[in-house]
Design an enzyme around this catalytic site. Structure first.
Site, mmCIF file in Angstrom:
data_model
loop_
_atom_site.group_PDB
_atom_site.id
_atom_site.type_symbol
_atom_site.label_atom_id
_atom_site.label_comp_id
_atom_site.label_asym_id
_atom_site.label_seq_id
_atom_site.Cartn_x
_atom_site.Cartn_y
_atom_site.Cartn_z
ATOM 1 N N GLU A 102 1.186 -12.010 0.671
ATOM 2 C CA GLU A 102 1.545 -10.796 1.414
ATOM 3 C C GLU A 102 2.988 -10.389 1.097
ATOM 4 O O GLU A 102 3.289 -9.209 0.891
ATOM 5 C CB GLU A 102 1.356 -11.024 2.917
ATOM 6 C CG GLU A 102 1.505 -9.746 3.743
ATOM 7 C CD GLU A 102 1.822 -10.001 5.216
ATOM 8 O OE1 GLU A 102 2.595 -10.931 5.521
ATOM 9 O OE2 GLU A 102 1.296 -9.256 6.069
ATOM 10 N N TRP A 124 -5.163 -8.041 6.250
ATOM 11 C CA TRP A 124 -4.958 -6.600 6.467
ATOM 12 C C TRP A 124 -6.272 -5.828 6.464
ATOM 13 O O TRP A 124 -6.264 -4.595 6.572
ATOM 14 C CB TRP A 124 -4.012 -6.045 5.396
ATOM 15 C CG TRP A 124 -2.568 -6.308 5.740
ATOM 16 C CD1 TRP A 124 -1.789 -7.327 5.267
ATOM 17 C CD2 TRP A 124 -1.759 -5.571 6.661
ATOM 18 N NE1 TRP A 124 -0.545 -7.265 5.841
ATOM 19 C CE2 TRP A 124 -0.495 -6.193 6.695
ATOM 20 C CE3 TRP A 124 -1.977 -4.444 7.468
ATOM 21 C CZ2 TRP A 124 0.547 -5.736 7.496
ATOM 22 C CZ3 TRP A 124 -0.934 -3.988 8.259
ATOM 23 C CH2 TRP A 124 0.314 -4.640 8.273
ATOM 24 N N TYR A 150 5.148 -1.316 4.940
ATOM 25 C CA TYR A 150 6.318 -2.097 4.482
ATOM 26 C C TYR A 150 6.733 -1.878 3.029
ATOM 27 O O TYR A 150 7.879 -1.506 2.755
ATOM 28 C CB TYR A 150 6.065 -3.593 4.699
ATOM 29 C CG TYR A 150 5.716 -3.940 6.119
ATOM 30 C CD1 TYR A 150 6.721 -4.085 7.082
ATOM 31 C CD2 TYR A 150 4.393 -4.118 6.517
ATOM 32 C CE1 TYR A 150 6.410 -4.395 8.395
ATOM 33 C CE2 TYR A 150 4.078 -4.426 7.831
ATOM 34 C CZ TYR A 150 5.087 -4.557 8.764
ATOM 35 O OH TYR A 150 4.788 -4.864 10.057
ATOM 36 N N CYS A 210 6.039 -3.974 12.331
ATOM 37 C CA CYS A 210 6.423 -4.877 13.422
ATOM 38 C C CYS A 210 7.725 -5.558 13.046
ATOM 39 O O CYS A 210 8.686 -5.523 13.787
ATOM 40 C CB CYS A 210 5.331 -5.909 13.668
ATOM 41 S SG CYS A 210 3.846 -5.155 14.309
ATOM 42 N N ARG A 243 9.974 -5.839 16.458
ATOM 43 C CA ARG A 243 9.793 -5.146 17.735
ATOM 44 C C ARG A 243 8.621 -5.704 18.527
ATOM 45 O O ARG A 243 8.589 -5.654 19.753
ATOM 46 C CB ARG A 243 9.583 -3.645 17.503
ATOM 47 C CG ARG A 243 8.330 -3.336 16.712
ATOM 48 C CD ARG A 243 7.859 -1.902 16.739
ATOM 49 N NE ARG A 243 6.654 -1.800 15.952
ATOM 50 C CZ ARG A 243 5.417 -1.999 16.420
ATOM 51 N NH1 ARG A 243 5.223 -2.239 17.699
ATOM 52 N NH2 ARG A 243 4.364 -1.945 15.629
ATOM 53 N N ASP A 246 3.255 -11.050 17.824
ATOM 54 C CA ASP A 246 2.028 -11.766 18.196
ATOM 55 C C ASP A 246 2.312 -13.260 17.951
ATOM 56 O O ASP A 246 2.277 -13.736 16.822
ATOM 57 C CB ASP A 246 0.906 -11.229 17.292
ATOM 58 C CG ASP A 246 -0.413 -11.966 17.416
ATOM 59 O OD1 ASP A 246 -0.469 -13.028 18.061
ATOM 60 O OD2 ASP A 246 -1.407 -11.465 16.851
#
Ligand SMILES: Nc1nc(=O)c2c([nH]1)NC[C@@H]1CN(c3ccc(C(=O)N[C@@H](CCC(=O)O)C(=O)O)cc3)CN21
Ligand SMILES: O=c1ccn([C@H]2C[C@H](O)[C@@H](COP(=O)(O)O)O2)c(=O)[nH]1
Length: 736
Positions: A102, A124, A150, A210, A243, A246
């Site tokens: 990733e 994803w 990203y 995130c 921000r 999980d």
């Protein structure tokens, strides 16, 4: 100003916060653990589980969450040995190949999940599926095209996004290349930033970033080594602002990912990897990860693995890295723990779309349930009105259909002794359901007829009727002088647990409403705690379905609603009238006991039933004709003599019949049980008279010592001569 040295940033040292911990309730003083940095992660999860706020979230799952917890800080190299450290969590196996793939995918500026999928990495896939893209308004995108996420922002910030296939070479700001340039050429720069948060592009993304903002810092401690060219070698530190975190699934990935990115940059820029600091906004544990994480935090961390970067030092670039360039040594984690990637809104839509009949659960034509608020406590109790008439007519015309009606929740201490059954629930032919307590702990719902003298114990057991459950009887009708011309009828028919029940939550209900505290807080937002007769009623609907199933297994394929009701009521237990007439105005004939009902369905010599006049059932030994009254003979059905063996017995028999609509009984049928020289009459206890009000009659005869018993249904009067009346009787006899 001297930059802090690597060694000063000890394990779990915590951030140098300005505010004292007690001034910021979300901050906890770091726990004092002897060693391992992984405890920062484990302790944060423990804090979230213990003190996190239970909150609804976009995915419909619900989380426990803390805002702005203490930062986590991980060392990326061992000062003594010079070995590189990878903070890859050890209390569960983290899918490292996916993390590396990733990261390289971000660095490559890719925005489609397809290359990951092709490598067997599906993290994803959920966000790139057709259904998901459609649900976030990105129907024009190809499957897998995540929008300017990203990679695009890192390498082409500000370029105009068309699709994942377009070549964006030379377009936008290549932030990553600038980071490398500054680290190499201007290490004291305070603007070495990598930002994925681009407000102008958010709507085009499948998921807003995130991990959104990183800063890099090169430190030159006093003891910094000297390089071949005589300059000091710097140490690279990084900090991430994430921000939304999980904790179960994303964060282990994110820690490893930014540690690896820092290692890559250090390698490319000839810096010593220093520390990675993780700053979190909303740090959350999904409700369905709680059990898995409780297990994980009990585990003892093992040493973080060593990272070896197998890349030659010449011509080092941030581009062109391969998964094989990273070797991880000594990773010996505890077993993996499965945690679900969260269902997203689209899946809910999909479920509803594919199953248009899912909501509401519809068991018709076998069971139907009606609940409607009609009674206004401020005005007056309604009697048997148009609604009740409609329901009774409908059931009379559809005698196989069981209709259940919630008694409603209008009882209050202040009108103790009054009755609240009205309109719908006053119908004769439905099953009106009130609520009793459950075995789950609860408070405040015990019915209290004398609130002034009340004790403080208000917990309601399954033998108590719930405080709110509308009381019977039905409203009597009076003439203009106030004289009762038609008395009240027994209602509710039965009660079932309706306090602190945990039913499935309809997704039509807002998420906020689903997770708010009612009679308890459910850790799974697909379920919520509720109280009310509309909780008790579906429970009885389920009982009815079970009774139907038992009847079918017994050969009764199309039993009447009256038979189902008779069986249900026959085994219901009224705790305040166990030996008397067997009913009262709180719980009617009592709490349902479905297993007892089912047990009496397989006909034993001491239990039985008849479904008189049921035209739908083909043939059965016990089937009998409907009651018929002629000018000369009253309609009667009489059972064969039922033999009772030695000893004292308790007999319970119940008559139910679908009476034509009308406030008064249209066809008055009575239940009589004869034993030796005595007899008992339905709803009369040991009194001699007959009930002329109810089309549900029950005889409870304790201490029966006769050898034989007969059960009789006898027409007292029909409104229309020569009409026919279907009826059902169920009986059971038990040794005492
Ligand atoms: N709810 C949510 N949490 C995330 O962490 C997350 C998203 N959504 N959406 C996008 C990305 C993708 N990331 C993900 C997605 C899935 C896993 C995951 O399922 N990890 C499993 C192993 C996966 C596998 O074996 O294929 C794990 O147990 O860590 C991890 C990170 C992080 N992101
Ligand atoms: O790298 C990632 C990507 C995603 N997450 C988690 C954090 C949240 O649980 C979801 C995103 O949902 P939002 O409603 O957009 O906050 O994905 C993560 O932890 N790490």
């Amino acid at each position: 100003m001297s930059p802090s040295a690597t060694t000063e940033l000890g394990p779990a040292s915590g951030p140098d916060v300005q505010l004292k911990p007690e001034e910021t309730p979300t901050h906890k003083a770091p726990r004092q653990h002897a060693s391992h940095e992984e405890y920062q992660y484990l302790d944060l999860i423990r804090d979230i589980l213990e003190e996190g706020e239970h909150r609804p979230d976009r995915t419909g799952t619900g989380t426990y969450s803390i805002f702005a917890p203490n930062q986590l800080r991980f060392r990326l190299s061992d000062k003594n040995t010079g070995k590189l450290i990878l903070p890859l969590l050890t209390t569960k196996r983290v899918f490292l190949r996916a993390v590396i793939a990733e990261l390289l995918w971000f660095v490559a500026g890719s925005t489609t999940s397809t290359p990951l999928t092709e490598q067997g990495i599906k993290i994803w896939d959920g966000n790139g599926s057709r259904e998901y893209l459609d649900s976030v308004g990105l129907s024009h995108r190809e499957v897998g095209d995540l929008g300017p996420v990203y990679g695009f922002q890192w390498r082409h910030f500000g370029a105009e996004y068309k699709d994942a296939k377009t070549d964006y070479t030379g377009q936008g700001v290549d932030q990553l290349a600038e980071v490398v340039h500054k680290l190499k050429n201007n290490p004291y720069d305070r603007r070495i930033i990598l930002s994925a948060w681009n407000p102008a592009d958010l709507k085009k993304m499948a998921l807003p970033p995130c991990h959104m903002f990183a800063q890099f810092y090169v430190s030159f401690p006093k003891d910094a080594p000297t390089k071949a060219d005589g300059s000091k070698q710097g140490t690279l530190h990084s900090i991430l602002y994430q921000r939304s975190c999980d904790m179960g699934l994303g964060v282990p990935f994110n820690i490893a990912s930014y540690a690896l990115l820092t290692h890559m940059l250090a390698k490319v820029c000839d810096l010593i990897p220093g520390t990675f600091t993780h700053t979190m906004g909303d740090a959350h544990v999904y409700c369905d990860h709680v059990d898995a994480l409780k297990l994980q935090i009990e585990r003892v961390p093992k040493d973080f693995p060593e990272l070896v970067i197998e890349k030659s030092d010449d011509d080092l670039s941030i581009d062109g890295w391969r998964v094989e360039d990273f070797k991880v040594l000594g990773y010996d984690p505890h077993k993996g723990i499965a945690m679900k990637i969260r269902r997203t809104d689209y899946e809910v839509d999909l479920i509803l779309h594919e199953n248009p009949n899912l909501h509401p659960v519809d068991l018709a034509p076998y069971v139907a349930q009606i609940a409607e608020d009609k009674w206004d406590p401020k005005t007056d109790q309604l009697g048997y009105d148009q609604d009740a008439t409609t329901i009774d007519r409908f059931i009379h015309e559809h005698q196989d259909l069981v209709i259940l009606i919630a008694a409603e929740n209008y009882a209050r201490e202040r009108n103790a002794g009054m009755s609240q059954i009205s309109d719908n629930s006053a119908a004769k032919n439905c099953i009106t359901v009130g609520a009793c307590g459950s075995t789950r702990s609860n408070d405040g719902d015990r019915y209290d007829p004398n609130p002034e003298e009340s004790s403080t114990n208000k917990a309601v057991s399954s033998a108590d009727t719930a405080r709110f459950s509308s009381r019977g009887p039905t409203k009597p009708s009076r003439d203009p002088q106030g004289q009762i011309v038609f008395p009240d009828r027994i209602k509710p028919d039965v009660v079932a647990p309706g306090v602190a029940v945990l039913p499935a939550a309809s997704r039509v209900v807002s998420l906020y409403d689903r997770v708010r505290e009612r009679d308890g807080v459910s850790s799974d937002t697909d379920w919520l705690f509720m109280s009310g007769t509309s909780m008790a009623t579906p429970l009885v609907a389920g009982c009815v379905a079970l009774i139907r199933e038992a009847l079918q297994k017994n050969g009764n394929q199309h039993s009447s609603a009256a038979l189902v009701k008779a069986l249900l009521i026959n085994r219901a237990v009224n705790y305040s009238s166990l030996t008397g007439a067997g009913y009262d105005h709180e719980s009617g004939f009592g709490r349902v006991d479905v297993s007892s009902t089912i047990a009496m369905i397989s006909r034993s010599p001491l239990s039985g039933f008849v479904d008189g006049g049921n035209k739908l059932e083909s043939s059965s030994v016990y089937d009998v004709s409907a009651l018929r009254e002629t000018l000369t003979t009253a309609g009667t059905w009489e059972s064969p003599a039922i033999t009772i063996f030695e000893g004292r017995h308790k007999l319970v028999a119940t008559l139910v019949y679908p009476d034509p609509p009308g406030e008064r009984l249209q066809n008055n049928v009575n239940l009589i049980v004869r034993a030796g020289n005595s007899e008992r009459h339905g709803n009369m206890g040991s009194e001699p008279g007959f009930d002329h009000t109810d089309n549900v009659e029950r005889v409870i005869w304790e201490d029966l010592s006769s050898k034989t018993v007969t059960i009789v249904a006898q027409v007292q009067a029909f409104t229309r001569v020569s009409s026919e009346q279907a009826f059902a009787i169920a009986w059971s006899i038990r040794a005492m």
